[in-house]
Design a protein around this motif. Structure first.
Motif, short mmCIF file in Angstrom:
data_model
loop_
_atom_site.label_atom_id
_atom_site.label_comp_id
_atom_site.label_asym_id
_atom_site.label_seq_id
_atom_site.Cartn_x
_atom_site.Cartn_y
_atom_site.Cartn_z
N VAL A 145 0.71 -1.29 0.01
CA VAL A 145 0.04 0.07 -0.03
C VAL A 145 0.83 1.33 0.07
O VAL A 145 1.61 1.31 0.86
CB VAL A 145 -1.07 0.21 1.07
CG1 VAL A 145 -1.60 1.33 1.18
CG2 VAL A 145 -1.91 -1.14 1.25
N VAL A 146 0.94 1.99 -0.99
CA VAL A 146 1.57 3.19 -1.07
C VAL A 146 0.52 4.40 -1.26
O VAL A 146 -0.18 4.44 -2.06
CB VAL A 146 2.56 3.19 -2.50
CG1 VAL A 146 3.36 4.55 -2.65
CG2 VAL A 146 3.29 1.93 -2.36
N ASP A 147 0.80 5.29 -0.40
CA ASP A 147 -0.21 6.28 -0.06
C ASP A 147 -1.60 5.70 0.11
O ASP A 147 -1.72 4.88 0.93
CB ASP A 147 -0.06 7.54 -1.08
CG ASP A 147 1.39 8.03 -1.11
OD1 ASP A 147 1.90 8.11 -0.21
OD2 ASP A 147 1.90 8.37 -2.28
N ASP A 148 -2.35 6.09 -0.94
CA ASP A 148 -3.77 5.48 -0.46
C ASP A 148 -4.18 4.64 -1.77
O ASP A 148 -5.32 4.57 -2.31
CB ASP A 148 -4.90 6.44 -0.47
CG ASP A 148 -4.89 7.19 0.94
OD1 ASP A 148 -4.76 6.53 1.75
OD2 ASP A 148 -5.13 8.67 0.89
N ALA A 149 -3.11 3.80 -2.29
CA ALA A 149 -3.47 2.87 -3.62
C ALA A 149 -2.57 1.55 -3.13
O ALA A 149 -1.64 1.52 -2.39
CB ALA A 149 -2.92 3.51 -4.74
N ILE A 150 -3.30 0.60 -3.75
CA ILE A 150 -2.72 -0.78 -3.52
C ILE A 150 -1.87 -1.05 -5.06
O ILE A 150 -2.30 -0.72 -5.95
CB ILE A 150 -3.83 -1.84 -3.57
CG1 ILE A 150 -4.45 -1.83 -2.25
CG2 ILE A 150 -3.07 -3.31 -3.51
CD1 ILE A 150 -5.84 -2.52 -2.17
N ILE A 151 -0.82 -1.47 -4.60
CA ILE A 151 0.22 -1.41 -5.96
C ILE A 151 0.54 -3.01 -6.00
O ILE A 151 0.95 -3.52 -4.97
CB ILE A 151 1.64 -0.72 -5.83
CG1 ILE A 151 1.47 0.86 -5.30
CG2 ILE A 151 2.57 -0.96 -6.96
CD1 ILE A 151 1.11 1.43 -6.44
N PHE A 152 0.66 -3.54 -7.27
CA PHE A 152 1.03 -4.81 -7.52
C PHE A 152 1.87 -4.92 -8.94
O PHE A 152 1.34 -3.97 -9.66
CB PHE A 152 0.09 -5.82 -7.34
CG PHE A 152 -1.30 -5.68 -7.69
CD1 PHE A 152 -2.40 -5.12 -6.79
CD2 PHE A 152 -1.77 -5.83 -9.00
CE1 PHE A 152 -3.57 -4.80 -7.23
CE2 PHE A 152 -2.92 -5.43 -9.38
CZ PHE A 152 -3.79 -5.12 -8.53
#
Lengths: 147, 147
Positions: free
Chosen positions: B41-48
């Motif tokens: 989770v980076v800031d307010d987003a999920i990263i994959f």
């Protein structure tokens, strides 16, 4: 980095048979949903229960579903996942319902809502992958069911 | 039977932040798919990350996604799940990619295929449920990340 290795149909089936909890993905008019469920495998189909009024009960019938079980050990960086895909259908036949109950009736833990709807997923696609080698697939299961 | 209790936004966010592995659901022309992924989770987003040629890389961009993390203790019949829903988008901006890498870059274990594509899910819906009471949500995590 670990190599991802495709599982055989036999391995997929054994892992699917031995699990108790998974997640169903379904498409709805406002996009995909994921719903965690308890399940059982009866004959060659995955059975789970839901409420007729839930997202799953509304959009999961008579449409394609994807069902997933997995087990990952994040510290040791190994694990596996199995995905079954096929059409979801409501079980209404009294004899079939009795057969499901006699084999193993999925009993959701959560009490809220009446989970009176039995959904059946007869998969047409069963695939799986493992990551990492030198470990026992079955032994990694949190809960094993002896069918 | 256990009661299912809705989690607060704070609880959902804390559980999402502390996980390392989840599953993405996406819709494709031949129905829904589920793909297990490592994430951050980076800031307010999920990263994959994924390969541009994968199902996720092909149908997961510029369309709605559902992302799920959970932890269930089947013996004690308690657990929780958190689902984030929103649009998936490819991160192409160099500064944003550098920011993601500096915060925490998701590193898929599986080496097969070039997972060069960073997908971002800025959720517009974050919901969660727990089953069973009298236990610590965070302590049930297999792996906890200190952000």
């Amino acid at each position: 980095m670990q190599e991802a290795i495709d599982l055989t149909q036999d391995e997929c089936r054994r892992l699917l048979d031995s699990g108790v909890g998974g997640r169903v993905a379904l498409s709805s008019p406002n996009g995909p949903h994921i719903v965690p469920v308890n399940y059982s495998v009866v004959d060659d189909a995955i059975i789970f229960r839901t409420s007729p009024y839930s997202v799953l009960g509304t959009y999961g019938r008579d449409s394609m579903l994807a069902f997933e079980v997995d087990q990952f050990d994040h510290e040791r960086q190994h694990g596996w996942s199995v995905v079954a895909r096929g059409r979801g259908e409501v079980v209404v036949d009294v004899d079939q319902l009795a057969h499901i109950r006699s084999t193993w009736e999925p009993r959701p833990w959560a009490a809220s809502g009446a989970r009176g709807l039995h959904l059946r997923l007869r998969w047409t696609e069963l695939t799986g992958r493992r990551i990492g080698v030198g470990w026992d697939l079955q032994a990694s299961l949190a809960v094993r069911r002896t069918v």
